[in-house]
Write a protein that holds these residues in place. Structure first.
Motif, PDB file in Angstrom:
ATOM      1  N   ASP A  99       0.804  -1.221   0.000  1.00 22.29           N
ATOM      2  CA  ASP A  99       0.000   0.000   0.000  1.00 22.29           C
ATOM      3  C   ASP A  99       0.842   1.278   0.000  1.00 22.29           C
ATOM      4  O   ASP A  99       0.317   2.371  -0.139  1.00 22.29           O
ATOM      5  CB  ASP A  99      -0.945   0.007   1.201  1.00 22.29           C
ATOM      6  CG  ASP A  99      -0.223  -0.093   2.528  1.00 22.29           C
ATOM      7  OD1 ASP A  99       0.907  -0.638   2.553  1.00 22.29           O
ATOM      8  OD2 ASP A  99      -0.780   0.378   3.544  1.00 22.29           O
ATOM      9  N   ARG A 100       2.146   1.164   0.121  1.00 17.42           N
ATOM     10  CA  ARG A 100       3.025   2.339   0.133  1.00 17.42           C
ATOM     11  C   ARG A 100       3.402   2.761  -1.277  1.00 17.42           C
ATOM     12  O   ARG A 100       3.419   1.954  -2.199  1.00 17.42           O
ATOM     13  CB  ARG A 100       4.332   2.015   0.856  1.00 17.42           C
ATOM     14  CG  ARG A 100       4.182   1.729   2.292  1.00 17.42           C
ATOM     15  CD  ARG A 100       5.562   1.465   2.830  1.00 17.42           C
ATOM     16  NE  ARG A 100       5.532   1.268   4.246  1.00 17.42           N
ATOM     17  CZ  ARG A 100       6.598   1.006   4.961  1.00 17.42           C
ATOM     18  NH1 ARG A 100       7.779   0.907   4.381  1.00 17.42           N
ATOM     19  NH2 ARG A 100       6.505   0.833   6.253  1.00 17.42           N
ATOM     20  N   ASN A 101       3.798   4.014  -1.424  1.00 19.90           N
ATOM     21  CA  ASN A 101       4.336   4.486  -2.706  1.00 19.90           C
ATOM     22  C   ASN A 101       5.658   3.798  -3.015  1.00 19.90           C
ATOM     23  O   ASN A 101       5.944   3.462  -4.153  1.00 19.90           O
ATOM     24  CB  ASN A 101       4.558   5.999  -2.678  1.00 19.90           C
ATOM     25  CG  ASN A 101       3.272   6.769  -2.774  1.00 19.90           C
ATOM     26  OD1 ASN A 101       2.267   6.247  -3.252  1.00 19.90           O
ATOM     27  ND2 ASN A 101       3.285   7.999  -2.314  1.00 19.90           N
ATOM     28  N   PHE A 102       6.490   3.624  -1.991  1.00 22.38           N
ATOM     29  CA  PHE A 102       7.800   2.984  -2.147  1.00 22.38           C
ATOM     30  C   PHE A 102       7.741   1.630  -1.456  1.00 22.38           C
ATOM     31  O   PHE A 102       8.127   1.496  -0.299  1.00 22.38           O
ATOM     32  CB  PHE A 102       8.901   3.856  -1.524  1.00 22.38           C
ATOM     33  CG  PHE A 102       9.068   5.192  -2.200  1.00 22.38           C
ATOM     34  CD1 PHE A 102       9.908   5.310  -3.287  1.00 22.38           C
ATOM     35  CD2 PHE A 102       8.384   6.308  -1.760  1.00 22.38           C
ATOM     36  CE1 PHE A 102      10.074   6.533  -3.919  1.00 22.38           C
ATOM     37  CE2 PHE A 102       8.531   7.535  -2.382  1.00 22.38           C
ATOM     38  CZ  PHE A 102       9.384   7.642  -3.470  1.00 22.38           C
ATOM     39  N   SER A 103       7.257   0.610  -2.156  1.00 26.01           N
ATOM     40  CA  SER A 103       7.028  -0.688  -1.511  1.00 26.01           C
ATOM     41  C   SER A 103       8.256  -1.598  -1.492  1.00 26.01           C
ATOM     42  O   SER A 103       8.274  -2.570  -0.750  1.00 26.01           O
ATOM     43  CB  SER A 103       5.864  -1.405  -2.183  1.00 26.01           C
ATOM     44  OG  SER A 103       6.128  -1.594  -3.559  1.00 26.01           O
ATOM     45  N   TYR A 128      14.608   2.154  -5.990  1.00 26.88           N
ATOM     46  CA  TYR A 128      14.152   3.364  -6.655  1.00 26.88           C
ATOM     47  C   TYR A 128      15.329   4.296  -6.925  1.00 26.88           C
ATOM     48  O   TYR A 128      16.235   4.404  -6.135  1.00 26.88           O
ATOM     49  CB  TYR A 128      13.108   4.080  -5.800  1.00 26.88           C
ATOM     50  CG  TYR A 128      11.925   3.204  -5.516  1.00 26.88           C
ATOM     51  CD1 TYR A 128      10.938   2.997  -6.476  1.00 26.88           C
ATOM     52  CD2 TYR A 128      11.809   2.534  -4.305  1.00 26.88           C
ATOM     53  CE1 TYR A 128       9.871   2.164  -6.233  1.00 26.88           C
ATOM     54  CE2 TYR A 128      10.728   1.695  -4.052  1.00 26.88           C
ATOM     55  CZ  TYR A 128       9.761   1.510  -5.016  1.00 26.88           C
ATOM     56  OH  TYR A 128       8.715   0.680  -4.775  1.00 26.88           O
ATOM     57  N   THR A 132      11.666  10.787  -4.376  1.00 27.90           N
ATOM     58  CA  THR A 132      10.410  11.534  -4.465  1.00 27.90           C
ATOM     59  C   THR A 132       9.458  10.977  -5.516  1.00 27.90           C
ATOM     60  O   THR A 132       8.290  11.327  -5.534  1.00 27.90           O
ATOM     61  CB  THR A 132      10.672  13.015  -4.794  1.00 27.90           C
ATOM     62  OG1 THR A 132      11.388  13.101  -6.025  1.00 27.90           O
ATOM     63  CG2 THR A 132      11.459  13.686  -3.679  1.00 27.90           C
ATOM     64  N   ASP A 133       9.945  10.101  -6.390  1.00 33.35           N
ATOM     65  CA  ASP A 133       9.104   9.567  -7.457  1.00 33.35           C
ATOM     66  C   ASP A 133       9.282   8.051  -7.563  1.00 33.35           C
ATOM     67  O   ASP A 133      10.309   7.567  -8.047  1.00 33.35           O
ATOM     68  CB  ASP A 133       9.467  10.231  -8.789  1.00 33.35           C
ATOM     69  CG  ASP A 133       8.561   9.806  -9.929  1.00 33.35           C
ATOM     70  OD1 ASP A 133       7.659   8.957  -9.722  1.00 33.35           O
ATOM     71  OD2 ASP A 133       8.759  10.321 -11.044  1.00 33.35           O
ATOM     72  N   PRO A 134       8.285   7.269  -7.136  1.00 29.36           N
ATOM     73  CA  PRO A 134       8.417   5.813  -7.190  1.00 29.36           C
ATOM     74  C   PRO A 134       8.425   5.247  -8.608  1.00 29.36           C
ATOM     75  O   PRO A 134       8.716   4.069  -8.797  1.00 29.36           O
ATOM     76  CB  PRO A 134       7.207   5.317  -6.396  1.00 29.36           C
ATOM     77  CG  PRO A 134       6.235   6.428  -6.408  1.00 29.36           C
ATOM     78  CD  PRO A 134       7.022   7.693  -6.528  1.00 29.36           C
ATOM     79  N   ALA A 135       8.131   6.067  -9.610  1.00 27.32           N
ATOM     80  CA  ALA A 135       8.167   5.592 -10.994  1.00 27.32           C
ATOM     81  C   ALA A 135       9.602   5.518 -11.522  1.00 27.32           C
ATOM     82  O   ALA A 135       9.865   4.852 -12.524  1.00 27.32           O
ATOM     83  CB  ALA A 135       7.324   6.493 -11.884  1.00 27.32           C
TER      84      ALA A 135
END
Length: 157
Positions: A99-103, A128, A132-135
């Motif tokens: 459920d986190r942005n950075f899993s 990552y 600041t950006d998990p993408a």
């Protein structure tokens, strides 16, 4: 009454600001790796492999730093192996933190000389490529080395 309020406030403060507990990783692969490392390298006094809230940590207590580079390479190769990436990183950590942005966890391979509490050297990497950006994804390709003076250098292949 006043003592009760102070105790309650202290307990609340500990709960709110306390660090998350670390969890020893229990799996057959980890057990085999630990046994092999302890057998292969006589200067390893203790090895813990655990998850903290955001990181998978290989914590070595060693009595000298002669074989530190070799121990790091074997630890990195083990961490990057498909068994660990699929079974432990994705199967345990990512599943729990989906459920986190950075899993995905960061990884740290740390070395302590003498004291269990102080880290003298460590290597780190992140899944990552941006905090600041998990993408933005690095896939643990970029590793950094920190010495006891806090100096940092990128690890070259």
């Amino acid at each position: 009454m006043r003592q009760s309020i102070i105790i309650l406030l202290c307990c609340t403060l500990l709960v709110v600001t306390g660090c998350a507990p670390s969890k020893e990783i229990r799996s057959d692969k980890v057990k085999e790796f630990k046994e092999r490392m302890l057998f292969t390298y006589e200067n390893i006094e203790e090895l813990s492999i655990l998850f903290t809230e955001t990181t998978m940590v290989f914590r070595y207590q060693i009595n000298n730093e002669e074989e530190k580079g070799q121990i790091f390479e074997e630890s990195r190769n083990f961490f990057l192996s498909s068994e660990v990436q699929e079974g432990i990183v994705k199967g345990m950590f990512v599943k729990e933190h989906a459920d986190r942005n950075f899993s995905y966890p960061d990884v740290e391979i740390s070395f302590s000389l003498g004291s269990k509490q102080l880290t003298d050297f460590k290597y780190t990497a992140s899944y990552y490529g941006s905090n600041t950006d998990p993408a933005v994804v690095d896939h643990y390709d970029t590793w950094y080395y920190f010495n006891r003076e806090g100096e940092v250098a990128q690890v070259k292949e």
